[in-house]
Design a protein around this motif. Structure first.
Motif, PDB file in Angstrom:
ATOM      1  N   LEU A  93       1.010  -1.183   0.179  1.00 31.58           N
ATOM      2  CA  LEU A  93      -0.088   0.030  -0.028  1.00 31.58           C
ATOM      3  C   LEU A  93       0.876   1.234   0.008  1.00 31.58           C
ATOM      4  CD1 LEU A  93      -2.963  -0.967   2.523  1.00 31.58           C
ATOM      5  CD2 LEU A  93      -2.820  -0.757   0.008  1.00 31.58           C
ATOM      6  N   LYS A  94       1.958   1.162   0.616  1.00 26.58           N
ATOM      7  CA  LYS A  94       2.988   2.347   0.564  1.00 26.58           C
ATOM      8  C   LYS A  94       3.288   2.734  -0.645  1.00 26.58           C
ATOM      9  CE  LYS A  94       4.227   1.606   5.300  1.00 26.58           C
ATOM     10  NZ  LYS A  94       5.288   0.892   6.239  1.00 26.58           N
ATOM     11  N   LEU A 112       1.590   3.195  -3.185  1.00 27.91           N
ATOM     12  CA  LEU A 112       0.322   3.892  -3.961  1.00 27.91           C
ATOM     13  C   LEU A 112       0.683   5.462  -3.820  1.00 27.91           C
ATOM     14  CD1 LEU A 112      -2.624   2.402  -2.031  1.00 27.91           C
ATOM     15  CD2 LEU A 112      -2.468   2.564  -4.646  1.00 27.91           C
ATOM     16  N   TYR A 126       0.554   8.409  -1.025  1.00 29.70           N
ATOM     17  CA  TYR A 126       0.002   7.720   0.444  1.00 29.70           C
ATOM     18  C   TYR A 126       0.437   8.450   1.306  1.00 29.70           C
ATOM     19  CZ  TYR A 126       0.696   4.515   3.726  1.00 29.70           C
ATOM     20  OH  TYR A 126       0.625   3.492   5.198  1.00 29.70           O
ATOM     21  N   LYS A 127      -0.501   8.442   2.492  1.00 34.67           N
ATOM     22  CA  LYS A 127      -0.216   9.336   3.672  1.00 34.67           C
ATOM     23  C   LYS A 127       0.019   8.346   4.924  1.00 34.67           C
ATOM     24  CE  LYS A 127      -2.637  13.343   5.712  1.00 34.67           C
ATOM     25  NZ  LYS A 127      -3.815  13.833   5.823  1.00 34.67           N
ATOM     26  N   ASP A 128      -1.234   7.547   4.882  1.00 39.69           N
ATOM     27  CA  ASP A 128      -1.158   6.420   6.067  1.00 39.69           C
ATOM     28  C   ASP A 128      -2.203   5.525   5.968  1.00 39.69           C
ATOM     29  OD1 ASP A 128      -3.290   6.890   8.325  1.00 39.69           O
ATOM     30  OD2 ASP A 128      -2.550   8.989   7.654  1.00 39.69           O
ATOM     31  N   SER A 129      -1.969   4.319   6.482  1.00 38.87           N
ATOM     32  CA  SER A 129      -3.221   3.349   6.568  1.00 38.87           C
ATOM     33  C   SER A 129      -3.348   2.656   7.831  1.00 38.87           C
ATOM     34  CB  SER A 129      -2.752   2.375   5.500  1.00 38.87           C
ATOM     35  OG  SER A 129      -1.492   1.652   5.856  1.00 38.87           O
ATOM     36  N   ILE A 153      -7.185   3.763   4.151  1.00 41.31           N
ATOM     37  CA  ILE A 153      -6.377   4.419   3.486  1.00 41.31           C
ATOM     38  C   ILE A 153      -6.385   5.750   3.418  1.00 41.31           C
ATOM     39  CG2 ILE A 153      -4.484   4.287   1.696  1.00 41.31           C
ATOM     40  CD1 ILE A 153      -5.909   1.343   1.345  1.00 41.31           C
ATOM     41  N   LEU A 163      -5.082   8.988   1.248  1.00 42.88           N
ATOM     42  CA  LEU A 163      -4.455   9.488   0.211  1.00 42.88           C
ATOM     43  C   LEU A 163      -4.271  10.932   0.116  1.00 42.88           C
ATOM     44  CD1 LEU A 163      -5.046   6.800  -2.600  1.00 42.88           C
ATOM     45  CD2 LEU A 163      -3.178   6.634  -0.718  1.00 42.88           C
ATOM     46  N   ILE A 221      -5.575   1.939  -6.607  1.00 40.26           N
ATOM     47  CA  ILE A 221      -5.861   0.580  -5.575  1.00 40.26           C
ATOM     48  C   ILE A 221      -6.316  -0.321  -6.159  1.00 40.26           C
ATOM     49  CG2 ILE A 221      -7.241  -0.162  -3.254  1.00 40.26           C
ATOM     50  CD1 ILE A 221      -7.293   3.062  -2.651  1.00 40.26           C
TER      51      ILE A 221
END
Lengths: 308, 235
Positions: free
Chosen positions: A243-244, A246, A249-252, A266, A268, A278
Motif C-alpha cells: 500500500l505504501k 500507492l 500515500y499518507k497512512d493506513s 487508507i 491518500l 488501488i
C-alpha cells in the motif's frame, strides 16, 4: 445584506462572543453552526436588535442595527429560538396582530396573509387556536409571522428543532423555496440540514468564528483528503508494504480481519479519485479485493474538528 | 400602540381569570355597599368610595400581572421587541389596555350610583369627584403593577408584590399609622400616601395638586417600566 463587524458580547464577566465578523450577500442562504452555548442565539439577538453588542456593529439591509434600529427591523423577519407564540390566539388573529404592528393594513394585509398562509402551508391551521397546533404547524406559524411583511432578510433561530423527520423535510423545502428570493441566516446543529439548504456555512465555537465557506470548501480545508476503505485477502505485512507504493500515500490503518480478509483504512493526500490505482495495485499483486469504498469527509467531522 | 392596547384588552376579556376577578370585585363592591347603605338610610356613596380603593389594591394588580411576566415566560417578548416598534409605544400600549379594562369596570359599578340616585337626592359633585379619583388612583395602581410585572417571569410574584407595595402606600396616610410615628414624618407620609389624595378628591374638592400627584405616580412607574425594558440594552 447582513454585515457583522468585530462584534463582542459580554454577559457580566463571561465573554459570549469574541470579535465576530462575517457578512451575507443578497440571496444567500447561510447556515450558522455551532455547539450549544457557542453564541448562535446571542449573535442572532444582536442582529435583530433585541440586545446590543458590547463592541462592534451590525448592518442589516444597509441600516445600522444600533443607530437605525427601527429601519433595520422593518427589513427583517425573525423567528426566535423555540418559536414563541401566544397560545390563546387563533393563527389568523395572531398573524393579523403582527401585521398590524408592522403597519400593514387593509387589502395589503389581506393579500400578504393569504400569501404566507399558502407559502407556509397553513391552510389547515386557519381558525385554530395556536395552543392546539402540532409543533410542525407552530413552526410554520412562526415562519409565517417572520415572512408576513415580505422582508429582504430572514433570521431563523433553529427552525427545525423538535420536528419529526417528515416535518423537517417540509420546513427545509420551505426554507429552500423562500431562499430563492431572500437572504437567510439560519442556525441549527443538524448538519445534514446545512448541506441540503445552505449555500454557505459559518461555524462558531466558544464565541469565535471557527470556519466559514461552502460545505465542500470547509471539508477540503480542514480534513484534506477523502478516505478509502478496502478489504484485501492476503498477508498483512506484504499488503501493508504494498500500500505504501500507492501515489500520494499518507497512512493506513488496519481495521479488522474477518475470515482472512483484512480491512484497511487508507488516506491518500489527493482530492482526485484514486480508487483505480488501488484496484490496479491489487491486480498487479494478485490480491483478492473484496471491498473498495471511497468516502469524502463529512461536515460532521469538520464540525467536530473545528469546535473541539 | 393602539394595536397592542386593543389586542390586550380583548385578550383580558377572553381569559377566565378576568371573569372570576371582575365578578368577585363587583360582587364585593355591591355587597359591601348595599350592606352599609340600607341600614344607614342616606343617599350617599361615601361607603362606596371608601371601600372601592381597597378592593382596587387587591384587584388591579391581577389585570397587570401577566402583561410582561407572561410575555417573558413564553418568549414572545423577543418577537414583540424585535418588531419595528419603539419601546415606549409597547409600554404605553400595555398601559392603555389596562386603563380600558379599568374604565370598563368603573362603568360596571354605575348601577350603584343609579340605584342611589333613584332612592334619594344624590349630590353629583362628590360622585363625579369620586369617580375621577378612582380613575386616577386606579391608573396609578395599574402603572405600578405593570412595572412590577416587568421585573419577573412569575405571574404570582407580579401579583403579590405590587399588592403589598400598594397597600403599604395606601395605609401610610391612614390616621392609625400616622399617629404611631413621630409627627415629623406626618406631612411627608400623608403626601406620598395613595389614600390622602383620594380622600380629598372624594370630598368633591378637585385640587390640581391631587391630580398632579396621581399623574406623577403613574408617570413615574411608566418611566421605571421603560427603563426596565431598555435596561436589556446595557447588560
Amino acid at each position: 445584506m447582513i454585515e457583522v463587524k468585530g462584534v463582542t458580547k459580554w454577559y457580566g464577566t463571561f465573554r459570549a462572543l469574541d470579535q465576530i465578523s462575517f457578512s451575507l450577500d443578497k440571496g444567500e442562504v447561510v447556515g450558522f453552526l455551532g455547539p450549544n452555548g457557542a453564541g448562535k442565539t446571542t449573535t442572532m439577538r444582536i442582529l435583530t436588535g433585541f440586545i446590543p453588542p458590547s463592541e462592534g456593529e451590525c448592518t442589516v439591509a444597509g441600516h445600522n442595527v444600533s443607530a437605525h434600529s427601527l429601519l433595520a427591523r422593518q427589513k427583517m423577519g425573525y423567528l426566535p429560538e423555540a418559536t414563541p407564540l401566544y397560545g390563546d390566539m387563533e393563527v389568523t388573529d395572531y398573524l393579523k396582530y403582527i401585521g398590524a404592528l408592522r403597519k400593514l393594513s387593509g387589502d395589503l394585509l389581506k393579500k400578504r396573509l393569504k400569501e404566507v398562509v399558502a407559502i407556509c402551508g397553513l391552510g389547515n391551521a386557519v381558525g385554530k387556536k395556536i395552543s392546539t397546533l402540532s409543533k410542525g404547524f407552530r413552526q410554520r406559524t412562526g415562519l409565517a409571522q417572520a415572512l408576513l411583511h415580505d422582508p429582504e432578510v430572514l433570521i431563523l433561530d433553529e427552525p427545525t428543532v423538535g420536528l419529526d423527520p417528515n416535518q423537517i423535510v417540509e420546513i427545509r423545502n420551505l426554507i429552500r423555496q423562500i431562499g430563492k428570493s431572500k437572504t437567510i441566516l439560519l442556525s441549527t446543529h443538524i448538519l445534514s440540514e446545512v448541506e441540503q439548504t445552505c449555500t454557505r456555512v459559518i461555524i462558531i465555537s466558544d464565541g469565535k468564528i471557527a470556519g466559514q465557506g461552502t460545505p465542500q470548501e470547509l471539508i477540503h480545508k480542514t480534513h484534506g483528503a477523502p478516505v478509502y476503505f478496502v478489504g484485501i485477502r492476503g498477508e498483512e505485512n506484504v499488503i501493508r508494504d504494498g500500500l505504501k507504493t500507492l501515489p500520494f500515500y499518507k497512512d493506513s490503518n488496519k481495521i479488522s480481519t474477518v475470515n482472512g480478509v483484512i480491512h484497511f483504512q487508507i488516506a491518500l493526500d489527493s482530492k482526485n479519485n484514486l480508487s483505480e490505482e488501488i484496484f490496479k495495485l491489487c491486480v498487479a499483486q494478485k490480491w483478492g479485493l473484496t471491498e473498495l469504498r471511497r468516502e469524502e469527509a463529512t461536515l460532521e467531522e469538520v464540525f467536530k474538528k473545528l469546535t473541539q | 400602540m393602539i394595536t397592542i392596547a386593543k389586542k390586550e384588552y380583548r385578550e383580558f376579556f377572553y381569559s377566565p381569570i378576568a371573569y372570576v376577578f371582575t365578578a368577585v370585585f363587583l360582587f364585593l363592591t355591591f355587597w359591601i355597599f348595599f350592606a352599609n347603605f340600607f341600614p344607614l338610610g342616606q343617599a350617599t356613596l361615601r361607603f362606596f368610595f371608601s371601600w372601592v380603593p381597597i378592593l382596587f389594591l387587591i384587584f388591579l394588580p391581577s389585570i397587570t400581572m401577566s402583561k410582561w411576566a407572561e410575555e417573558k415566560k413564553l418568549g414572545t417578548l423577543e418577537t414583540l421587541l424585535t418588531l419595528p416598534l419603539t419601546d415606549h409605544s409597547v409600554v404605553l400600549g400595555k398601559f392603555l389596555s389596562s386603563v380600558f379594562v379599568l374604565l370598563t369596570i368603573l362603568l360596571l359599578t354605575l348601577p350603584v350610583c343609579i340605584t342611589v340616585s333613584f332612592l334619594g337626592d344624590l349630590d353629583p359633585g362628590p360622585v363625579i369627584g369620586g369617580y375621577l379619583g378612582l380613575f386616577l388612583l386606579g391608573s396609578a395602581c395599574l402603572s405600578a403593577g405593570l412595572y412590577f410585572s416587568s421585573l419577573t417571569e412569575n405571574q404570582i410574584i407580579a401579583y403579590v408584590i405590587p399588592t403589598v407595595v400598594l397597600f403599604l402606600f395606601y395605609l401610610l396616610g391612614e390616621q392609625v399609622i400616622i399617629n404611631y410615628l413621630p409627627s415629623f414624618f406626618k406631612p411627608l407620609l400623608s403626601y406620598i400616601s395613595l389614600s390622602t389624595h383620594f380622600q380629598s378628591i372624594t370630598r368633591g374638592v378637585i385640587d390640581t395638586r391631587d391630580i398632579l400627584y396621581y399623574l406623577s405616580v403613574t408617570g413615574f412607574f411608566l418611566y421605571l417600566n421603560l427603563i426596565q425594558l431598555e435596561s436589556r440594552q446595557w447588560r
